[in-house]
Design a protein around this motif. Structure first.
Motif, PDB file in Angstrom:
ATOM      1  N   HIS A   1      -2.101  13.822  14.553  1.00 20.89           N
ATOM      2  CA  HIS A   1      -2.923  13.495  13.377  1.00 20.89           C
ATOM      3  C   HIS A   1      -1.767  12.452  12.767  1.00 20.89           C
ATOM      4  O   HIS A   1      -0.702  12.957  12.665  1.00 20.89           O
ATOM      5  CB  HIS A   1      -2.981  14.365  12.288  1.00 20.89           C
ATOM      6  N   PRO A   2      -2.051  11.141  12.428  1.00 23.90           N
ATOM      7  CA  PRO A   2      -1.271  10.257  11.868  1.00 23.90           C
ATOM      8  C   PRO A   2      -0.595  10.645  10.293  1.00 23.90           C
ATOM      9  O   PRO A   2       0.362  10.287  10.137  1.00 23.90           O
ATOM     10  CB  PRO A   2      -1.691   8.912  11.984  1.00 23.90           C
ATOM     11  N   GLY A   3      -1.285  11.643   9.928  1.00 22.14           N
ATOM     12  CA  GLY A   3      -1.195  11.919   8.482  1.00 22.14           C
ATOM     13  C   GLY A   3      -1.377  10.566   7.473  1.00 22.14           C
ATOM     14  O   GLY A   3      -1.322   9.506   7.943  1.00 22.14           O
ATOM     15  N   PRO A   4      -1.700  11.034   6.141  1.00 30.23           N
ATOM     16  CA  PRO A   4      -1.512  12.152   5.595  1.00 30.23           C
ATOM     17  C   PRO A   4      -2.834  12.950   5.980  1.00 30.23           C
ATOM     18  O   PRO A   4      -3.926  12.331   6.232  1.00 30.23           O
ATOM     19  CB  PRO A   4      -1.593  11.837   4.112  1.00 30.23           C
ATOM     20  N   ILE A   5      -2.700  14.332   6.115  1.00 29.65           N
ATOM     21  CA  ILE A   5      -4.062  15.056   6.314  1.00 29.65           C
ATOM     22  C   ILE A   5      -4.819  15.396   5.426  1.00 29.65           C
ATOM     23  O   ILE A   5      -4.242  15.781   4.224  1.00 29.65           O
ATOM     24  CB  ILE A   5      -3.658  16.320   7.009  1.00 29.65           C
TER      25      ILE A   5
ATOM     26  N   GLU B   1      -4.084  -3.232  12.705  1.00 31.78           N
ATOM     27  CA  GLU B   1      -3.301  -2.530  13.445  1.00 31.78           C
ATOM     28  C   GLU B   1      -2.263  -1.755  12.789  1.00 31.78           C
ATOM     29  O   GLU B   1      -1.894  -2.291  11.734  1.00 31.78           O
ATOM     30  CB  GLU B   1      -2.598  -3.505  14.612  1.00 31.78           C
ATOM     31  N   HIS B   2      -1.747  -0.846  13.508  1.00 28.24           N
ATOM     32  CA  HIS B   2      -0.373  -0.013  12.964  1.00 28.24           C
ATOM     33  C   HIS B   2       0.459   0.121  14.112  1.00 28.24           C
ATOM     34  O   HIS B   2       0.360   1.356  14.498  1.00 28.24           O
ATOM     35  CB  HIS B   2      -1.096   1.307  12.278  1.00 28.24           C
ATOM     36  N   PRO B   3       0.943  -0.851  14.705  1.00 30.01           N
ATOM     37  CA  PRO B   3       1.769  -0.802  16.153  1.00 30.01           C
ATOM     38  C   PRO B   3       2.829   0.538  15.995  1.00 30.01           C
ATOM     39  O   PRO B   3       3.106   0.929  17.039  1.00 30.01           O
ATOM     40  CB  PRO B   3       2.491  -2.184  16.103  1.00 30.01           C
ATOM     41  N   SER B   4       3.565   0.709  15.047  1.00 27.59           N
ATOM     42  CA  SER B   4       4.699   1.501  15.154  1.00 27.59           C
ATOM     43  C   SER B   4       4.242   2.975  15.361  1.00 27.59           C
ATOM     44  O   SER B   4       4.683   3.696  15.818  1.00 27.59           O
ATOM     45  CB  SER B   4       5.921   1.355  14.064  1.00 27.59           C
ATOM     46  N   GLN B   5       3.030   3.214  14.587  1.00 32.02           N
ATOM     47  CA  GLN B   5       2.219   4.487  14.494  1.00 32.02           C
ATOM     48  C   GLN B   5       2.006   4.667  15.953  1.00 32.02           C
ATOM     49  O   GLN B   5       2.074   5.769  16.627  1.00 32.02           O
ATOM     50  CB  GLN B   5       0.984   4.351  13.632  1.00 32.02           C
ATOM     51  N   ALA B   6       1.398   3.778  16.923  1.00 36.59           N
ATOM     52  CA  ALA B   6       1.009   3.759  18.022  1.00 36.59           C
ATOM     53  C   ALA B   6       1.969   4.308  19.048  1.00 36.59           C
ATOM     54  O   ALA B   6       1.936   5.006  19.824  1.00 36.59           O
ATOM     55  CB  ALA B   6       0.059   2.729  18.481  1.00 36.59           C
TER      56      ALA B   6
ATOM     57  N   ILE C   1       6.317  -5.182   6.741  1.00 36.24           N
ATOM     58  CA  ILE C   1       5.374  -5.142   5.421  1.00 36.24           C
ATOM     59  C   ILE C   1       3.988  -4.367   5.869  1.00 36.24           C
ATOM     60  O   ILE C   1       3.833  -4.276   7.125  1.00 36.24           O
ATOM     61  CB  ILE C   1       4.837  -6.791   5.547  1.00 36.24           C
ATOM     62  N   ARG C   2       3.625  -3.852   4.758  1.00 37.46           N
ATOM     63  CA  ARG C   2       2.178  -3.025   4.829  1.00 37.46           C
ATOM     64  C   ARG C   2       1.341  -3.682   3.899  1.00 37.46           C
ATOM     65  O   ARG C   2       1.803  -4.051   2.731  1.00 37.46           O
ATOM     66  CB  ARG C   2       2.391  -1.684   4.650  1.00 37.46           C
ATOM     67  N   HIS C   3       0.130  -4.126   4.219  1.00 34.01           N
ATOM     68  CA  HIS C   3      -0.766  -4.875   3.504  1.00 34.01           C
ATOM     69  C   HIS C   3      -2.101  -4.325   3.646  1.00 34.01           C
ATOM     70  O   HIS C   3      -2.464  -3.857   4.639  1.00 34.01           O
ATOM     71  CB  HIS C   3      -0.523  -6.240   3.573  1.00 34.01           C
TER      72      HIS C   3
ATOM     73  N   GLU D   1       0.855  -1.237   0.059  1.00 36.09           N
ATOM     74  CA  GLU D   1       0.074   0.090   0.168  1.00 36.09           C
ATOM     75  C   GLU D   1       0.776   1.378  -0.087  1.00 36.09           C
ATOM     76  O   GLU D   1       1.750   1.197   0.403  1.00 36.09           O
ATOM     77  CB  GLU D   1      -0.922   0.040   1.222  1.00 36.09           C
ATOM     78  N   PRO D   2       0.355   2.403  -0.544  1.00 36.52           N
ATOM     79  CA  PRO D   2       1.412   3.639  -0.556  1.00 36.52           C
ATOM     80  C   PRO D   2       1.472   4.023   1.004  1.00 36.52           C
ATOM     81  O   PRO D   2       0.809   3.873   1.826  1.00 36.52           O
ATOM     82  CB  PRO D   2       0.476   4.658  -1.082  1.00 36.52           C
ATOM     83  N   SER D   3       2.859   4.747   1.059  1.00 35.07           N
ATOM     84  CA  SER D   3       3.019   5.246   2.253  1.00 35.07           C
ATOM     85  C   SER D   3       4.253   6.083   2.007  1.00 35.07           C
ATOM     86  O   SER D   3       5.017   6.043   1.197  1.00 35.07           O
ATOM     87  CB  SER D   3       3.841   4.165   3.055  1.00 35.07           C
ATOM     88  N   THR D   4       4.149   7.235   2.743  1.00 33.04           N
ATOM     89  CA  THR D   4       5.404   8.332   2.761  1.00 33.04           C
ATOM     90  C   THR D   4       6.086   8.148   4.051  1.00 33.04           C
ATOM     91  O   THR D   4       7.204   8.005   4.321  1.00 33.04           O
ATOM     92  CB  THR D   4       4.587   9.992   2.617  1.00 33.04           C
ATOM     93  N   ARG D   5       5.332   8.328   5.125  1.00 31.50           N
ATOM     94  CA  ARG D   5       6.114   8.524   6.594  1.00 31.50           C
ATOM     95  C   ARG D   5       6.728   7.161   6.923  1.00 31.50           C
ATOM     96  O   ARG D   5       7.754   7.217   7.509  1.00 31.50           O
ATOM     97  CB  ARG D   5       5.224   9.045   7.539  1.00 31.50           C
ATOM     98  N   THR D   6       5.786   6.248   6.995  1.00 34.65           N
ATOM     99  CA  THR D   6       6.118   4.711   7.539  1.00 34.65           C
ATOM    100  C   THR D   6       7.267   4.141   6.768  1.00 34.65           C
ATOM    101  O   THR D   6       8.275   3.914   7.568  1.00 34.65           O
ATOM    102  CB  THR D   6       4.831   3.972   7.410  1.00 34.65           C
ATOM    103  N   ARG D   7       7.138   4.183   5.511  1.00 37.54           N
ATOM    104  CA  ARG D   7       8.258   3.520   4.654  1.00 37.54           C
ATOM    105  C   ARG D   7       9.503   4.427   4.686  1.00 37.54           C
ATOM    106  O   ARG D   7      10.748   3.663   4.910  1.00 37.54           O
ATOM    107  CB  ARG D   7       7.791   3.369   3.139  1.00 37.54           C
TER     108      ARG D   7
END
Ligand code: CP
Length: 308
Positions: free
Chosen positions: A262-266, A135-140, A107-109, A54-60
């Motif tokens: 806010h986790p982004g993207p806004i 879940e999105h554990p690293s974000q939390a 991995i993101r899916h 899936e697309p990602s800017t911040r996490t990847r």
């Protein structure tokens, strides 16, 4: 202290001491990013694969930067140019990546549970970078680090998570994390976006924005996830924004020292106005900065000396 298990698949699997360990490790690694030479040799010789469906800017980007700041070799696989587009299954992809001897796959899916499936196929560590609405554990973890940095502690704080709770993996991971650390969590949104039974996760639910913001120490606004909505959950974006968007008028009804996340993207002007997103209460870019430290800590605890 050691991190239990080989993978990080969700905050639900962690206890408060695991979360505290990630946060304290991230606090000690944060200064690496302030150095002139932003690198430590801790993970030299380790190989980390970023596999994002899936697309990602911040996490990847921050997983890649975190790996490089720890001197690991980071490889990014772009699914659109990989053999996934030729129909290769997750299992075959996993087995072929494992044959190259990586130490960790991030991995993101779009489907919930895929990171757990991958973790069962491979011997190396697996980190969930977001799976469907699960879940999105690293974000939390980076959200908890950011709040802890500003407030000193998380126990006793009131966190309100507002928006599309149903489709939000960020909401789910944060409900688990903040309640495990002793915060009171309220979720709020249109009734169509707050799933029945969400209180079983340990939070309170309301459909009133005013109710959610009036006593909150921290307000976390969520993005409207049109890509996960198979039907319309509100009459119009304008109506959603009027009722559940955070603007200065609503912010004036919150506590004077409230923090905005806010986790982004806004979606500017939809769930949050530009004045609020860029204003003095906003920690949105602090979250992004802390994302690197948290991901360095995750790699260190899963792959580094702490593990050995
Ligand atoms: N917060 C977050 O997951 O952002 P990205 O989708 O850009 O990674």
């Amino acid at each position: 202290m050691r991190f239990k298990g080989k993978d990080l698949l969700g905050i639900e699997d962690l206890d408060a001491s695991d979360i505290d360990l990630v946060l304290s490790t991230a606090e000690s690694l944060r200064e690496v990013s302030e150095r002139e030479i932003k690198k430590v040799p801790t993970l030299r010789g380790k190989t980390i694969i970023n596999l994002f469906y899936e697309p990602s800017t911040r996490t990847r980007t921050s997983f890649e930067i975190a790996a490089k700041r720890m001197s690991a070799d980071a490889v990014n696989i772009s699914v659109s140019t990989s053999s996934v587009v030729k129909g290769e299954t997750i299992k075959d992809t996993a087995k072929n990546l494992e044959a190259m001897k990586p130490d960790c796959i991030v991995i993101r899916h779009s489907a919930s549970g895929v990171p757990m499936m991958l973790a069962n196929y491979v011997k190396c560590s697996v980190v969930n970078a977001g799976d469907g609405a699960h879940e999105h554990p690293s974000q939390a973890l980076l959200d908890m680090l950011t709040v802890k940095e500003k407030k000193g502690a998380i126990a006793g704080l009131k966190l309100s998570i507002i928006g599309d709770i149903t489709h939000s993996r960020v909401a789910r991971s944060n409900i688990y994390g903040f309640t495990k650390l002793g915060a009171q969590v309220t979720v709020a949104g249109p009734p169509t976006m707050v799933p029945p039974g969400i209180e079983k996760l340990g939070c309170r639910a309301t459909s009133s924005m005013d109710d959610a913001i009036k006593d909150a120490d921290v307000i976390m606004m969520l993005r409207i996830q049109l890509e996960r909505q198979k039907e319309s959950f509100f009459p119009s974006v304008r109506e959603y924004s009027r009722l559940y968007g955070l603007d200065e008028a609503k912010l004036n009804r919150a506590k004077k020292d409230v923090l905005i996340l806010h986790p982004g993207p806004i979606n500017r002007g939809v769930e949050v106005s530009s004045e609020v997103a860029d204003g003095p209460h906003s920690l949105i870019l602090d979250q992004v900065t802390n994302g690197v430290a948290v991901r360095m800590a995750i790699f260190y605890l899963l792959l580094g000396a702490a593990k050995e």
